[in-house]
Structures are given as structure tokens and as C-alpha cells.
Design a protein around this motif. Structure first.
Motif: not given
Length: 176
Positions: A62-77, A165-176
Motif C-alpha cells: 500500500q505504501g509503495a502504491y501510494a508513492e507511485a500513485a503520485k505519478h499517474p500514468a494518465y488523467e481520467t475523464e 511490482l513493488i520494484e516497479e512502483m518504487q521506480s515510478i515513485a522516483k520518476g524513473e
């Protein structure tokens, strides 16, 4: 004399309470994933919506997801940020067919973790036999938190390699 029957009742109650299956959270995740791919007519359900995220996933996840979610892949409708992924994390795809031949097996893992392996065919609507018959494999690390099994990480297997997926979320959170 009364304490012995009460002790037995309490010990049996705790045994039954601990009898939850490590596959329980995966069954729910796979049911949502299967339902999502079975039809284009219904609204997509997200396994990372607040309720399933809180119930089915570990605090670490949940923590990794919360950090990654600060960098969304897209905007919703509705101009709200979407999730950090631009694809279905279980199937590793934006496209697919109804899932077929779903199997689930669990095995003891290490350090209090259970490895639950799920396999499925996701390209059954494709005409090419080698694609149509290909089998996808996903591993779930399941740990116990607060007396219940929760998903601690998800690993998709491709070309014999497991990702995290944890590592992917950590990378997303770092902006990588």
C-alpha cells in the motif's frame, strides 16, 4: 474444571480463525481481473481502488502504491489522476481476451511468505495457435498481517524472468 472446556473452545476458535487460506486475496484479485477481461460492456474495476487495496494488500505494498500513485500514468475523464500504471498489472497488458484455463497453486515460501502461482491463457481470441495457446504466469507473495493473508508483491514471469511490482512502483515513485 470449567477453565479446561473454555480453554479448548478458545484454542479451537483461534485455530479456525487462522485457517484462512493464502489464496483468498488472490482469488478476489483474479475474479476482478477475469471479470474485467470477460466483457467490454461493464465498467473496469480496479484492484487498487481504496477498499481492495486496504483489504487485500500488505502495508508495504500500500505504501509503495501510494508513492507511485503520485505519478499517474494518465488523467481520467473527470480530470483526476489515474493509477500509476497504464496497463493491467496482472495480465501485463492493455489488450487481451477473456481469460481461460486459470489455475492457482500455493507453495511455502521463505521468511513467512507463501508463493501463489497463477497461470492462465489470455490470448484465446487470437487466431495464431502459438499465441492463442500461450500461458501467462504470475506469482503472488502472500504474507500474514493482522491475522489474515495479504498480497505483499506481484511477479509477472516473461522469458523465464520474474519482475517485481513493488520494484516497479518504487521506480515510478522516483520518476524513473
Amino acid at each position: 474444571m470449567r477453565t479446561l472446556p473454555l480453554a479448548i473452545v478458545f484454542s479451537l476458535t483461534s485455530i479456525f480463525a487462522m485457517a484462512t487460506d493464502a489464496t483468498d486475496p488472490i482469488k478476489e484479485v483474479m475474479k476482478v481481473t477475469e471479470d474485467n477481461w470477460n466483457t467490454v460492456d461493464s465498467e473496469w474495476k480496479y484492484i487498487f481502488d481504496p477498499d481492495p487495496l486496504a483489504r487485500l494488500f500488505s502495508r508495504k505494498f500500500q505504501g509503495a502504491y501510494a508513492e507511485a500513485a503520485k505519478h499517474p500514468a494518465y488523467e481520467t475523464e473527470n480530470n483526476q489522476p489515474g493509477d500509476p500504471f497504464g496497463y493491467d498489472v496482472i495480465t501485463s497488458s492493455q489488450d487481451g481476451c477473456p481469460l481461460k484455463d486459470i489455475t492457482m497453486n500455493s507453495a511455502p515460501g521463505a521468511n513467512g511468505s507463501t508463493d501463489v502461482t497463477v497461470t492462465f491463457k489470455m490470448w484465446t481470441c487470437v487466431d495464431e495457435p502459438e499465441v492463442k495457446d500461450s500461458v501467462s504466469e504470475v506469482h503472488f507473495d502472500v504474507v500474514e498481517e493482522d491475522g489474515r493473508p495479504v498480497i505483499d508483491d506481484i511477479h509477472r514471469v516473461a522469458d523465464g524472468e520474474r519482475d517485481s511490482l513493488i520494484e516497479e512502483m518504487q521506480s515510478i515513485a522516483k520518476g524513473e
